[in-house]
Design an enzyme around this catalytic site. Sequence first.
Site, PDB file in Angstrom:
ATOM      1  N   ARG A   1      48.109  43.967  45.857  1.00 56.93           N
ATOM      2  CA  ARG A   1      47.987  42.715  45.127  1.00 56.93           C
ATOM      3  C   ARG A   1      48.746  42.848  43.803  1.00 56.93           C
ATOM      4  NH1 ARG A   1      42.001  42.051  44.001  1.00 56.93           N
ATOM      5  NH2 ARG A   1      42.681  40.086  43.076  1.00 56.93           N
TER       6      ARG A   1
ATOM      7  N   LYS B   1      35.758  48.171  47.654  1.00 58.57           N
ATOM      8  CA  LYS B   1      34.685  47.170  47.707  1.00 58.57           C
ATOM      9  C   LYS B   1      35.173  45.822  48.242  1.00 58.57           C
ATOM     10  CE  LYS B   1      34.857  45.460  42.934  1.00 58.57           C
ATOM     11  NZ  LYS B   1      34.064  45.223  41.709  1.00 58.57           N
ATOM     12  N   ASP B   2      36.505  45.610  48.285  1.00 57.62           N
ATOM     13  CA  ASP B   2      37.059  44.379  48.849  1.00 57.62           C
ATOM     14  C   ASP B   2      37.243  44.456  50.364  1.00 57.62           C
ATOM     15  OD1 ASP B   2      37.255  43.213  46.334  1.00 57.62           O
ATOM     16  OD2 ASP B   2      39.335  43.853  46.029  1.00 57.62           O
TER      17      ASP B   2
ATOM     18  N   SER C   1      30.444  37.893  40.528  1.00 55.93           N
ATOM     19  CA  SER C   1      29.771  38.500  41.675  1.00 55.93           C
ATOM     20  C   SER C   1      28.371  37.937  41.878  1.00 55.93           C
ATOM     21  CB  SER C   1      29.695  40.021  41.456  1.00 55.93           C
ATOM     22  OG  SER C   1      28.661  40.604  42.200  1.00 55.93           O
TER      23      SER C   1
ATOM     24  N   ARG D   1      26.144  39.364  43.696  1.00 58.59           N
ATOM     25  CA  ARG D   1      25.277  40.540  43.589  1.00 58.59           C
ATOM     26  C   ARG D   1      24.876  40.809  42.146  1.00 58.59           C
ATOM     27  NH1 ARG D   1      26.469  45.298  41.621  1.00 58.59           N
ATOM     28  NH2 ARG D   1      28.660  44.712  41.546  1.00 58.59           N
ATOM     29  N   ARG D   2      25.846  40.774  41.232  1.00 51.63           N
ATOM     30  CA  ARG D   2      25.536  41.011  39.821  1.00 51.63           C
ATOM     31  C   ARG D   2      24.685  39.877  39.253  1.00 51.63           C
ATOM     32  NH1 ARG D   2      31.725  42.485  38.810  1.00 51.63           N
ATOM     33  NH2 ARG D   2      31.686  44.718  39.274  1.00 51.63           N
TER      34      ARG D   2
ATOM     35  N   ARG E   1      35.986  33.704  36.652  1.00 49.18           N
ATOM     36  CA  ARG E   1      37.038  34.203  37.550  1.00 49.18           C
ATOM     37  C   ARG E   1      38.231  34.645  36.724  1.00 49.18           C
ATOM     38  NH1 ARG E   1      37.796  32.766  42.754  1.00 49.18           N
ATOM     39  NH2 ARG E   1      39.327  34.444  42.578  1.00 49.18           N
TER      40      ARG E   1
ATOM     41  N   ARG F   1      39.347  37.699  31.894  1.00 45.11           N
ATOM     42  CA  ARG F   1      37.906  37.645  31.643  1.00 45.11           C
ATOM     43  C   ARG F   1      37.575  38.162  30.237  1.00 45.11           C
ATOM     44  NH1 ARG F   1      35.282  39.781  37.353  1.00 45.11           N
ATOM     45  NH2 ARG F   1      37.137  39.356  38.575  1.00 45.11           N
TER      46      ARG F   1
ATOM     47  N   CYS G   1      31.963  41.206  51.360  1.00 45.53           N
ATOM     48  CA  CYS G   1      31.953  41.781  50.013  1.00 45.53           C
ATOM     49  C   CYS G   1      31.402  40.804  48.970  1.00 45.53           C
ATOM     50  CB  CYS G   1      33.350  42.254  49.619  1.00 45.53           C
ATOM     51  SG  CYS G   1      34.603  40.973  49.656  1.00 45.53           S
TER      52      CYS G   1
END
Length: 301
Positions: free
Chosen positions: A7, A77-78, A120, A122-123, A140, A146, A233
């Site tokens: 990427r 993690k992706d 995230s 999850r976070r 994002r 960020r 993910c």
Amino acid sequence: MLTIGSRGSQLALWQARWIQARLEALGQQCSLEIIHTTGDKITDVALSKVGTKGLFTKEIEEALLGGTIDVAVHSLKDMPTELPSGLTLAAIPEREDPRDALVGRRLSELSQRARVGTSSLRRAAQLRALRPDLEVESIRGNLDTRLRKLDEGKYDAIVLASAGLRRLGWENRIAELLDPEVMCPAVGQGALAVETRDDNGPAQHIAKTLDHSDTRIAVTAERAVLASLGGGCQVPIGAHATVDRENVYLRAIVVSPDGTEIVRKKSSGARADAAVVGRTLGEQLLAEGGKQILEAVYGAA
């Protein structure tokens, strides 16, 4: 000459160049090709709402299968738990710190209704469980974007992977590292994935030399949890494993998006059984309430 696909973000390029340097130190000439993924193109929607596995890997893997590139470098993690046929994780190098980090303020320093940004689910879910009084909002963009939004005062704090901050030399921005018992990291967080064609070719052979056995065992256990839960993910699932000479130690969680329900489990077993330890723990999480949480998440997606 091996072509490495990556990427185009600052962090992704750092990771790809780090792998490139390791391969070139082994005498292999390399070039770098930037590939734009679906996840890079969708910048105005929370990732958890996009609902596609492989958001940051699909186009890179297509280039790998098509022979345009020879090696792909991803944040592990992706990576979906199932790879496309014909591809393999040739190497998982030694992992960076897998913990999440608060930037801006420590958790205890945040006032009621303080605005905390994270990309995230999850976070966000774990933050809401820890501090229901906080305003948890989606953020994002690349790491530098960020951090700039934080510095502009749009948030009181943001949560990021400490690994990315360390890799880009921004470790001094970390206000607090969150212990895995406080905030369970994403599956594979801090680890890189070096993906090649599974053809026994030169790229696969040389990439294999970058593999770190302890890291591979730890993330094998974590990814087995995710696979047994059927998650991608971008789901409220965390898993964190450590290893010693003989054993793997694993913790995992499933959290409802609003943070009101959490299922936590721990397990351990022989290193050689890492995948079984992870799969069994995932099944226990499902049986003890995780299934209902995930069904509600997927139903709302």
